[in-house]
Design a protein around this motif. Structure first.
Motif, PDB file in Angstrom:
ATOM      1  N   ALA A 128      39.866  46.973  39.835  1.00 36.75           N
ATOM      2  CA  ALA A 128      39.194  46.174  40.271  1.00 36.75           C
ATOM      3  C   ALA A 128      39.210  45.366  39.327  1.00 36.75           C
ATOM      4  CB  ALA A 128      37.824  46.366  40.419  1.00 36.75           C
ATOM      5  N   GLU A 129      38.920  45.620  37.982  1.00 35.18           N
ATOM      6  CA  GLU A 129      38.739  44.682  36.746  1.00 35.18           C
ATOM      7  C   GLU A 129      39.948  44.393  36.475  1.00 35.18           C
ATOM      8  OE1 GLU A 129      38.055  47.927  33.826  1.00 35.18           O
ATOM      9  OE2 GLU A 129      36.378  48.036  34.334  1.00 35.18           O
ATOM     10  N   HIS A 130      41.699  44.437  37.097  1.00 34.50           N
ATOM     11  CA  HIS A 130      42.287  44.194  36.857  1.00 34.50           C
ATOM     12  C   HIS A 130      42.516  42.131  37.691  1.00 34.50           C
ATOM     13  CE1 HIS A 130      47.134  43.410  35.227  1.00 34.50           C
ATOM     14  NE2 HIS A 130      47.051  43.696  36.821  1.00 34.50           N
ATOM     15  N   ILE A 131      41.888  43.103  38.709  1.00 31.05           N
ATOM     16  CA  ILE A 131      42.621  41.814  40.103  1.00 31.05           C
ATOM     17  C   ILE A 131      41.691  40.602  39.415  1.00 31.05           C
ATOM     18  CG2 ILE A 131      41.597  41.614  42.972  1.00 31.05           C
ATOM     19  CD1 ILE A 131      42.685  44.341  43.213  1.00 31.05           C
ATOM     20  N   GLU A 132      40.021  40.836  39.003  1.00 32.92           N
ATOM     21  CA  GLU A 132      39.502  40.126  38.920  1.00 32.92           C
ATOM     22  C   GLU A 132      40.144  39.363  37.714  1.00 32.92           C
ATOM     23  OE1 GLU A 132      35.471  40.180  36.248  1.00 32.92           O
ATOM     24  OE2 GLU A 132      35.357  41.811  38.639  1.00 32.92           O
ATOM     25  N   LYS A 133      40.704  40.057  36.606  1.00 28.75           N
ATOM     26  CA  LYS A 133      41.374  39.142  35.372  1.00 28.75           C
ATOM     27  C   LYS A 133      42.489  38.183  36.308  1.00 28.75           C
ATOM     28  CE  LYS A 133      43.814  40.491  31.577  1.00 28.75           C
ATOM     29  NZ  LYS A 133      44.167  41.416  30.133  1.00 28.75           N
ATOM     30  N   LEU A 134      42.796  38.744  36.836  1.00 29.72           N
ATOM     31  CA  LEU A 134      44.010  38.429  37.378  1.00 29.72           C
ATOM     32  C   LEU A 134      44.053  36.761  38.011  1.00 29.72           C
ATOM     33  CD1 LEU A 134      46.803  40.714  38.607  1.00 29.72           C
ATOM     34  CD2 LEU A 134      47.081  39.102  36.817  1.00 29.72           C
ATOM     35  N   GLN A 135      42.640  37.419  38.754  1.00 25.46           N
ATOM     36  CA  GLN A 135      41.945  35.690  40.387  1.00 25.46           C
ATOM     37  C   GLN A 135      41.906  35.109  38.560  1.00 25.46           C
ATOM     38  OE1 GLN A 135      39.735  37.655  42.259  1.00 25.46           O
ATOM     39  NE2 GLN A 135      40.233  38.615  43.700  1.00 25.46           N
ATOM     40  N   LYS A 136      41.086  35.263  37.859  1.00 29.11           N
ATOM     41  CA  LYS A 136      40.805  34.086  36.748  1.00 29.11           C
ATOM     42  C   LYS A 136      41.395  33.432  36.099  1.00 29.11           C
ATOM     43  CE  LYS A 136      35.905  36.455  35.653  1.00 29.11           C
ATOM     44  NZ  LYS A 136      35.057  37.341  34.949  1.00 29.11           N
ATOM     45  N   TYR A 142      44.312  32.618  37.008  1.00 33.59           N
ATOM     46  CA  TYR A 142      45.141  32.485  37.821  1.00 33.59           C
ATOM     47  C   TYR A 142      44.472  31.291  38.809  1.00 33.59           C
ATOM     48  CZ  TYR A 142      49.145  34.725  36.159  1.00 33.59           C
ATOM     49  OH  TYR A 142      50.487  35.342  35.392  1.00 33.59           O
ATOM     50  N   ASP A 143      43.549  31.378  38.622  1.00 32.91           N
ATOM     51  CA  ASP A 143      41.985  30.344  39.350  1.00 32.91           C
ATOM     52  C   ASP A 143      42.557  31.159  40.732  1.00 32.91           C
ATOM     53  OD1 ASP A 143      40.351  28.611  39.346  1.00 32.91           O
ATOM     54  OD2 ASP A 143      41.727  27.297  39.407  1.00 32.91           O
ATOM     55  N   ILE A 144      42.470  32.267  41.474  1.00 28.64           N
ATOM     56  CA  ILE A 144      42.348  32.401  42.394  1.00 28.64           C
ATOM     57  C   ILE A 144      41.415  32.697  43.277  1.00 28.64           C
ATOM     58  CG2 ILE A 144      43.636  34.500  43.976  1.00 28.64           C
ATOM     59  CD1 ILE A 144      45.910  34.759  42.113  1.00 28.64           C
TER      60      ILE A 144
END
Length: 148
Positions: free
Chosen positions: A102-110, A112-114
């Motif tokens: 979940a932390e990794h997904i949140e980091k990726l979203q931020k 790559y502005d997803i």
């Protein structure tokens, strides 16, 4: 002699021998007399519930299966405790992995502005409403001048 009693007796004798107990030792463990245990093993006497329970505990089998002339070994408590510990460790590891994911997904979203799907849909609705207001502005009621 009933066949079921004979089968039960055979199972008891077989299990006793597998465990390495003498008939005297098993009689002591089950609080039975030597004569009573011999009759049970020979299939000429039905054990009472207490004796059956003590026999099944001493031989590490289920009482119902023993009574039916079948052998179904029970897991020892230490085996069950170890299995529960392993399961708990696995679940804790899974929980930790889920948090890391979940932390990794949140980091990726931020990074790559997803945007999340719901957030994106809400933003699209807001933009649509703003476009419609530009094309069709809301009519502001004119203040009526006082009539003379």
């Amino acid at each position: 002699m009933p066949v079921r009693l004979m089968k039960m007796g055979e199972c008891i004798q077989r299990l006793r021998e597998e465990k390495g107990y003498s008939i005297e030792e098993l009689a002591g463990l089950t609080l039975s007399s030597l004569e009573e245990l011999r009759k049970i093993e020979n299939g000429t006497q039905q054990p009472d519930k207490m004796t059956l329970t003590l026999l099944s505990n001493a031989l590490n089998v289920y009482p119902d299966s023993l009574q039916n002339g079948e052998i179904h070994y029970r897991d020892s408590q230490s085996n069950l405790i170890n299995l529960m510990k392993e399961t708990l460790e696995y679940l804790q590891g899974t929980e930790k992995d889920n948090k890391e994911i979940a932390e990794h997904i949140e980091k990726l979203q931020k990074e790559y502005d997803i945007e999340m799907k719901e957030e994106k849909q809400e933003k699209e609705k807001t933009e649509q409403v703003e476009k419609e207001e530009q094309i069709f502005p809301k009519k502001v009621p004119e203040e009526s001048a006082p009539k003379l």
